[in-house]
Design a protein around this motif. Structure first.
Motif, PDB file in Angstrom:
ATOM      1  N   ASP A 161       0.807  -1.223   0.000  1.00 60.30           N
ATOM      2  CA  ASP A 161       0.000   0.000   0.000  1.00 60.30           C
ATOM      3  C   ASP A 161       0.838   1.270   0.000  1.00 60.30           C
ATOM      4  O   ASP A 161       0.512   2.225  -0.689  1.00 60.30           O
ATOM      5  CB  ASP A 161      -0.957   0.026   1.196  1.00 60.30           C
ATOM      6  CG  ASP A 161      -2.035  -1.038   1.115  1.00 60.30           C
ATOM      7  OD1 ASP A 161      -2.242  -1.611   0.021  1.00 60.30           O
ATOM      8  OD2 ASP A 161      -2.669  -1.309   2.151  1.00 60.30           O
ATOM      9  N   ARG A 162       1.894   1.323   0.775  1.00 56.35           N
ATOM     10  CA  ARG A 162       2.728   2.529   0.896  1.00 56.35           C
ATOM     11  C   ARG A 162       4.099   2.372   0.226  1.00 56.35           C
ATOM     12  O   ARG A 162       5.034   3.099   0.531  1.00 56.35           O
ATOM     13  CB  ARG A 162       2.913   2.886   2.372  1.00 56.35           C
ATOM     14  CG  ARG A 162       1.633   3.302   3.069  1.00 56.35           C
ATOM     15  CD  ARG A 162       1.847   3.845   4.478  1.00 56.35           C
ATOM     16  NE  ARG A 162       3.122   4.452   4.783  1.00 56.35           N
ATOM     17  CZ  ARG A 162       3.507   5.704   4.441  1.00 56.35           C
ATOM     18  NH1 ARG A 162       2.707   6.471   3.764  1.00 56.35           N
ATOM     19  NH2 ARG A 162       4.703   6.168   4.795  1.00 56.35           N
ATOM     20  N   LEU A 163       4.179   1.436  -0.688  1.00 56.81           N
ATOM     21  CA  LEU A 163       5.482   1.127  -1.287  1.00 56.81           C
ATOM     22  C   LEU A 163       6.120   2.340  -1.955  1.00 56.81           C
ATOM     23  O   LEU A 163       7.285   2.646  -1.693  1.00 56.81           O
ATOM     24  CB  LEU A 163       5.358  -0.020  -2.295  1.00 56.81           C
ATOM     25  CG  LEU A 163       6.673  -0.453  -2.942  1.00 56.81           C
ATOM     26  CD1 LEU A 163       7.653  -0.978  -1.899  1.00 56.81           C
ATOM     27  CD2 LEU A 163       6.427  -1.500  -4.004  1.00 56.81           C
ATOM     28  N   MET A 164       5.393   3.050  -2.785  1.00 53.45           N
ATOM     29  CA  MET A 164       5.982   4.182  -3.505  1.00 53.45           C
ATOM     30  C   MET A 164       6.459   5.261  -2.535  1.00 53.45           C
ATOM     31  O   MET A 164       7.557   5.802  -2.715  1.00 53.45           O
ATOM     32  CB  MET A 164       4.978   4.763  -4.502  1.00 53.45           C
ATOM     33  CG  MET A 164       4.657   3.810  -5.652  1.00 53.45           C
ATOM     34  SD  MET A 164       6.105   3.247  -6.579  1.00 53.45           S
ATOM     35  CE  MET A 164       6.692   4.788  -7.250  1.00 53.45           C
ATOM     36  N   ALA A 165       5.667   5.573  -1.528  1.00 53.71           N
ATOM     37  CA  ALA A 165       6.063   6.590  -0.548  1.00 53.71           C
ATOM     38  C   ALA A 165       7.317   6.165   0.209  1.00 53.71           C
ATOM     39  O   ALA A 165       8.239   6.971   0.422  1.00 53.71           O
ATOM     40  CB  ALA A 165       4.923   6.866   0.427  1.00 53.71           C
ATOM     41  N   GLU A 166       7.374   4.911   0.601  1.00 60.75           N
ATOM     42  CA  GLU A 166       8.538   4.425   1.357  1.00 60.75           C
ATOM     43  C   GLU A 166       9.788   4.353   0.489  1.00 60.75           C
ATOM     44  O   GLU A 166      10.890   4.648   0.955  1.00 60.75           O
ATOM     45  CB  GLU A 166       8.241   3.073   1.998  1.00 60.75           C
ATOM     46  CG  GLU A 166       7.235   3.153   3.126  1.00 60.75           C
ATOM     47  CD  GLU A 166       7.697   4.035   4.270  1.00 60.75           C
ATOM     48  OE1 GLU A 166       8.803   3.815   4.806  1.00 60.75           O
ATOM     49  OE2 GLU A 166       6.948   4.961   4.625  1.00 60.75           O
ATOM     50  N   VAL A 167       9.627   3.976  -0.763  1.00 57.72           N
ATOM     51  CA  VAL A 167      10.786   3.970  -1.665  1.00 57.72           C
ATOM     52  C   VAL A 167      11.309   5.393  -1.817  1.00 57.72           C
ATOM     53  O   VAL A 167      12.521   5.626  -1.784  1.00 57.72           O
ATOM     54  CB  VAL A 167      10.427   3.340  -3.031  1.00 57.72           C
ATOM     55  CG1 VAL A 167      11.496   3.637  -4.076  1.00 57.72           C
ATOM     56  CG2 VAL A 167      10.252   1.832  -2.882  1.00 57.72           C
ATOM     57  N   GLY A 168      10.407   6.358  -1.949  1.00 60.45           N
ATOM     58  CA  GLY A 168      10.825   7.749  -2.048  1.00 60.45           C
ATOM     59  C   GLY A 168      11.530   8.245  -0.801  1.00 60.45           C
ATOM     60  O   GLY A 168      12.516   8.985  -0.881  1.00 60.45           O
ATOM     61  N   ALA A 169      11.044   7.833   0.354  1.00 59.73           N
ATOM     62  CA  ALA A 169      11.620   8.290   1.627  1.00 59.73           C
ATOM     63  C   ALA A 169      12.916   7.559   1.983  1.00 59.73           C
ATOM     64  O   ALA A 169      13.869   8.175   2.464  1.00 59.73           O
ATOM     65  CB  ALA A 169      10.608   8.117   2.750  1.00 59.73           C
ATOM     66  N   LEU A 170      12.958   6.256   1.759  1.00 61.98           N
ATOM     67  CA  LEU A 170      14.081   5.434   2.222  1.00 61.98           C
ATOM     68  C   LEU A 170      15.163   5.230   1.162  1.00 61.98           C
ATOM     69  O   LEU A 170      16.286   4.856   1.506  1.00 61.98           O
ATOM     70  CB  LEU A 170      13.577   4.079   2.702  1.00 61.98           C
ATOM     71  CG  LEU A 170      12.594   4.115   3.875  1.00 61.98           C
ATOM     72  CD1 LEU A 170      12.011   2.726   4.133  1.00 61.98           C
ATOM     73  CD2 LEU A 170      13.268   4.661   5.120  1.00 61.98           C
ATOM     74  N   ARG A 171      14.835   5.399  -0.094  1.00 63.88           N
ATOM     75  CA  ARG A 171      15.772   5.233  -1.203  1.00 63.88           C
ATOM     76  C   ARG A 171      16.517   3.891  -1.178  1.00 63.88           C
ATOM     77  O   ARG A 171      17.757   3.849  -1.207  1.00 63.88           O
ATOM     78  CB  ARG A 171      16.782   6.369  -1.229  1.00 63.88           C
ATOM     79  CG  ARG A 171      16.156   7.729  -1.325  1.00 63.88           C
ATOM     80  CD  ARG A 171      16.289   8.237  -2.720  1.00 63.88           C
ATOM     81  NE  ARG A 171      15.832   9.601  -2.850  1.00 63.88           N
ATOM     82  CZ  ARG A 171      14.811   9.934  -3.622  1.00 63.88           C
ATOM     83  NH1 ARG A 171      14.158   9.018  -4.275  1.00 63.88           N
ATOM     84  NH2 ARG A 171      14.451  11.194  -3.735  1.00 63.88           N
ATOM     85  N   PRO A 172      15.774   2.780  -1.119  1.00 67.74           N
ATOM     86  CA  PRO A 172      16.458   1.478  -1.131  1.00 67.74           C
ATOM     87  C   PRO A 172      17.042   1.186  -2.513  1.00 67.74           C
ATOM     88  O   PRO A 172      16.583   1.726  -3.525  1.00 67.74           O
ATOM     89  CB  PRO A 172      15.328   0.490  -0.813  1.00 67.74           C
ATOM     90  CG  PRO A 172      14.108   1.151  -1.373  1.00 67.74           C
ATOM     91  CD  PRO A 172      14.315   2.623  -1.118  1.00 67.74           C
ATOM     92  N   ASP A 173      18.049   0.344  -2.538  1.00 68.37           N
ATOM     93  CA  ASP A 173      18.595  -0.151  -3.798  1.00 68.37           C
ATOM     94  C   ASP A 173      17.752  -1.313  -4.307  1.00 68.37           C
ATOM     95  O   ASP A 173      17.620  -1.509  -5.509  1.00 68.37           O
ATOM     96  CB  ASP A 173      20.041  -0.638  -3.599  1.00 68.37           C
ATOM     97  CG  ASP A 173      20.950   0.474  -3.122  1.00 68.37           C
ATOM     98  OD1 ASP A 173      21.021   1.513  -3.804  1.00 68.37           O
ATOM     99  OD2 ASP A 173      21.571   0.303  -2.050  1.00 68.37           O
ATOM    100  N   VAL A 174      17.213  -2.092  -3.358  1.00 69.41           N
ATOM    101  CA  VAL A 174      16.434  -3.288  -3.679  1.00 69.41           C
ATOM    102  C   VAL A 174      15.180  -3.324  -2.811  1.00 69.41           C
ATOM    103  O   VAL A 174      15.251  -3.075  -1.608  1.00 69.41           O
ATOM    104  CB  VAL A 174      17.251  -4.585  -3.432  1.00 69.41           C
ATOM    105  CG1 VAL A 174      16.402  -5.834  -3.653  1.00 69.41           C
ATOM    106  CG2 VAL A 174      18.491  -4.622  -4.300  1.00 69.41           C
ATOM    107  N   VAL A 175      14.057  -3.652  -3.450  1.00 70.19           N
ATOM    108  CA  VAL A 175      12.836  -3.968  -2.712  1.00 70.19           C
ATOM    109  C   VAL A 175      12.680  -5.476  -2.801  1.00 70.19           C
ATOM    110  O   VAL A 175      12.639  -6.048  -3.892  1.00 70.19           O
ATOM    111  CB  VAL A 175      11.598  -3.260  -3.309  1.00 70.19           C
ATOM    112  CG1 VAL A 175      10.315  -3.808  -2.690  1.00 70.19           C
ATOM    113  CG2 VAL A 175      11.684  -1.757  -3.100  1.00 70.19           C
TER     114      VAL A 175
END
Length: 128
Positions: A43-57
């Motif tokens: 549900d919040r994947l895009m927001a968390e990727v933007g905030a956390l900047r992971p290399d891999v999900v």
């Protein structure tokens, strides 16, 4: 992407808190891999990727909430540069094909030894 001086940043997405907690704990022992966050749905994947900047999900495909395959497609189209590795108990050819078509760079089975999961994370950050 991560370099030798920076660990690979991983966001773990699975509806089992036990699974994400275990992965985060095991990653804490790896010098070149670190868990930067845990989500229980896409549900919040895009927001968390933007905030956390992971290399891999690292994402499961069977969860309540938003369809993980749809989230993978959106992430791929976002241009974030984040790689997606599907982490699933279903590793049949249909599941693999669906994940790859959605934009995942690989699929690793939950039945694999931990070393193989970490190897898949490292491989996901290799050359495209």
């Amino acid at each position: 992407m991560a370099t030798m001086s920076k660990p690979i940043r991983v966001l773990c997405v699975d509806d089992s808190l036990d699974v994400t907690s275990m992965l985060a704990r095991l990653m804490s022992f790896e010098p070149d891999v670190m868990c930067v966050g845990e989500l229980s749905s896409a549900d919040r994947l895009m927001a968390e990727v933007g905030a956390l900047r992971p290399d891999v999900v690292l994402i499961d495909l069977t969860m309540p909430g938003r369809d993980p395959l749809g989230a993978i497609r959106e992430l791929k189209l976002s241009g974030s540069g984040c790689r997606v590795l599907v982490f699933s108990g279903h590793d049949d050819e249909t599941t693999k094909a669906s994940a790859m078509a959605a934009g995942a760079c690989g699929v690793v089975s939950k039945d694999q030894p931990y070393e193989n999961i970490i190897g898949a994370i490292r491989a996901a950050c290799g050359p495209v």
